[in-house]
Motif scaffolding. Sequence first.
Motif, mmCIF file in Angstrom:
data_model
loop_
_atom_site.group_PDB
_atom_site.id
_atom_site.type_symbol
_atom_site.label_atom_id
_atom_site.label_comp_id
_atom_site.label_asym_id
_atom_site.label_seq_id
_atom_site.Cartn_x
_atom_site.Cartn_y
_atom_site.Cartn_z
ATOM 1 N N GLY A 150 0.495 -2.019 -12.323
ATOM 2 C CA GLY A 150 -0.314 -1.497 -11.220
ATOM 3 C C GLY A 150 0.426 -1.389 -9.903
ATOM 4 N N PHE A 151 1.744 -1.204 -9.944
ATOM 5 C CA PHE A 151 2.527 -1.033 -8.728
ATOM 6 C C PHE A 151 2.362 0.387 -8.171
ATOM 7 C CE2 PHE A 151 5.456 -4.549 -10.437
ATOM 8 C CZ PHE A 151 4.842 -5.504 -9.651
ATOM 9 N N GLU A 152 2.905 0.595 -6.963
ATOM 10 C CA GLU A 152 2.661 1.849 -6.239
ATOM 11 C C GLU A 152 3.901 2.737 -6.201
ATOM 12 O OE1 GLU A 152 -0.175 2.888 -5.204
ATOM 13 O OE2 GLU A 152 -1.376 1.072 -5.410
ATOM 14 N N HIS A 153 3.787 3.907 -6.819
ATOM 15 C CA HIS A 153 4.866 4.888 -6.901
ATOM 16 C C HIS A 153 4.533 6.055 -5.968
ATOM 17 C CE1 HIS A 153 7.213 8.164 -8.968
ATOM 18 N NE2 HIS A 153 8.114 7.198 -8.997
ATOM 19 N N THR A 154 5.317 6.210 -4.923
ATOM 20 C CA THR A 154 4.994 7.194 -3.883
ATOM 21 C C THR A 154 4.797 8.609 -4.431
ATOM 22 O OG1 THR A 154 6.151 5.878 -2.227
ATOM 23 C CG2 THR A 154 5.719 8.171 -1.675
ATOM 24 N N PRO A 155 5.752 9.187 -5.184
ATOM 25 C CA PRO A 155 5.543 10.565 -5.662
ATOM 26 C C PRO A 155 4.303 10.714 -6.542
ATOM 27 C CG PRO A 155 7.856 9.971 -5.826
ATOM 28 C CD PRO A 155 7.110 8.706 -5.512
ATOM 29 N N ALA A 156 4.017 9.729 -7.397
ATOM 30 C CA ALA A 156 2.807 9.809 -8.224
ATOM 31 C C ALA A 156 1.561 9.779 -7.351
ATOM 32 C CB ALA A 156 2.782 8.657 -9.227
ATOM 33 N N ASN A 157 1.603 8.962 -6.300
ATOM 34 C CA ASN A 157 0.459 8.884 -5.391
ATOM 35 C C ASN A 157 0.272 10.169 -4.592
ATOM 36 O OD1 ASN A 157 0.096 6.305 -6.324
ATOM 37 N ND2 ASN A 157 0.923 5.297 -4.509
ATOM 38 N N PHE A 158 1.357 10.899 -4.358
ATOM 39 C CA PHE A 158 1.232 12.206 -3.709
ATOM 40 C C PHE A 158 0.294 13.096 -4.521
ATOM 41 C CE2 PHE A 158 5.755 11.988 -1.702
ATOM 42 C CZ PHE A 158 5.256 11.271 -0.635
ATOM 43 N N TYR A 159 0.507 13.119 -5.819
ATOM 44 C CA TYR A 159 -0.319 13.981 -6.670
ATOM 45 C C TYR A 159 -1.730 13.429 -6.834
ATOM 46 C CZ TYR A 159 -2.231 16.325 -10.738
ATOM 47 O OH TYR A 159 -3.062 17.015 -11.577
ATOM 48 N N LEU A 160 -1.837 12.158 -7.189
ATOM 49 C CA LEU A 160 -3.153 11.585 -7.483
ATOM 50 C C LEU A 160 -4.069 11.618 -6.263
ATOM 51 C CD1 LEU A 160 -1.951 8.539 -9.615
ATOM 52 C CD2 LEU A 160 -3.116 10.595 -10.465
#
Length: 321
Positions: A212-222
């Motif tokens: 459940g860590f935070e990945h910046t590029p994935a969060n851009f999309y989600l």
Amino acid sequence: QDEKMGGAEVVSTVKGSREAYLALAEKGQSTCKESSLKVLGQSLMAGCYIGFGALLAVAISARMPGLTNENPGLKTLIFACLFPVNLLIIMLTGGILYTGTSAAAPAALYEGKAKAIDVARVLVLSWCGNLLGSLLFALFTQWCELNGDATSQFLAEIAHNKISRRFDVTFAKGIGCNWMVSMAVFLSGQAQDFTGKCVAIYLPISTFVMIGFEHTPANFYLLGLAMMNADVSLVNALVKNWIPAALGNFVAGAFIVAGAYSYFYGRLGHLQQPPADLEAGEDEANDVEAFVSEKTKQNSRWLQLCRTTQPSARRSRAASW
């Protein structure tokens, strides 16, 4: 590495740790040498690929209510098993992610292969390119009408979780994420065949997703897709997730991974002691100096002997006359 053993040739398909770190630094050097337009373009493509993997993970894990409604662990497992397809495509096609660049570019800087201004340039361009590519793919998702009820409901749940944490918590989760992503880049540099690279990338990526860590590029999309559904605002996405996650990703890549392995295998570990070749050169110079000094002493004794014997020779010749 090839070895002869019992008359047969043994071929190793895995590089050593030192070689893998140096390959990481060379990857950063290559990125820093690219033009800004190419870095932005490769980052944009990587942002789109992030969207493919994230959409796959969300769509499938959201459409198994009979299995996952009462079993959130299974839902997370399904999501984590599907998500890494995007990182596989990106790394194996030479795409540029902000997360991987946060380790590779500083590694190049530590090894003297890149300038600080170029490291800063590629980091900013990769962040912006990933954001642009992710948002474009979010628009593409809407256009394809793939953001259905189950998908949009799961996205709203994901978005709420990602913006409900404190700044420092999201920052720390960003560190944990890119520690694993950077190790995926590191390990993929060790593997020398396609299967090995896939395994090396898949395991660390699925690990950070399941935790459940935070990945910046994935969060851009989600979060971008959630914004289009009016589930989250741009300010909340930026301030409560994208910024702290990006800072945490940078700390993990630049200091925990690149910094640590530069100390173990690169230049940072030799700042307090001279390199082995320099020490050897100094030993040789000392040997030469000692040799020259000894020869000088011998010559001095010889000259002194000559000076003392010459007057005696003159007196002997005079006496004989």
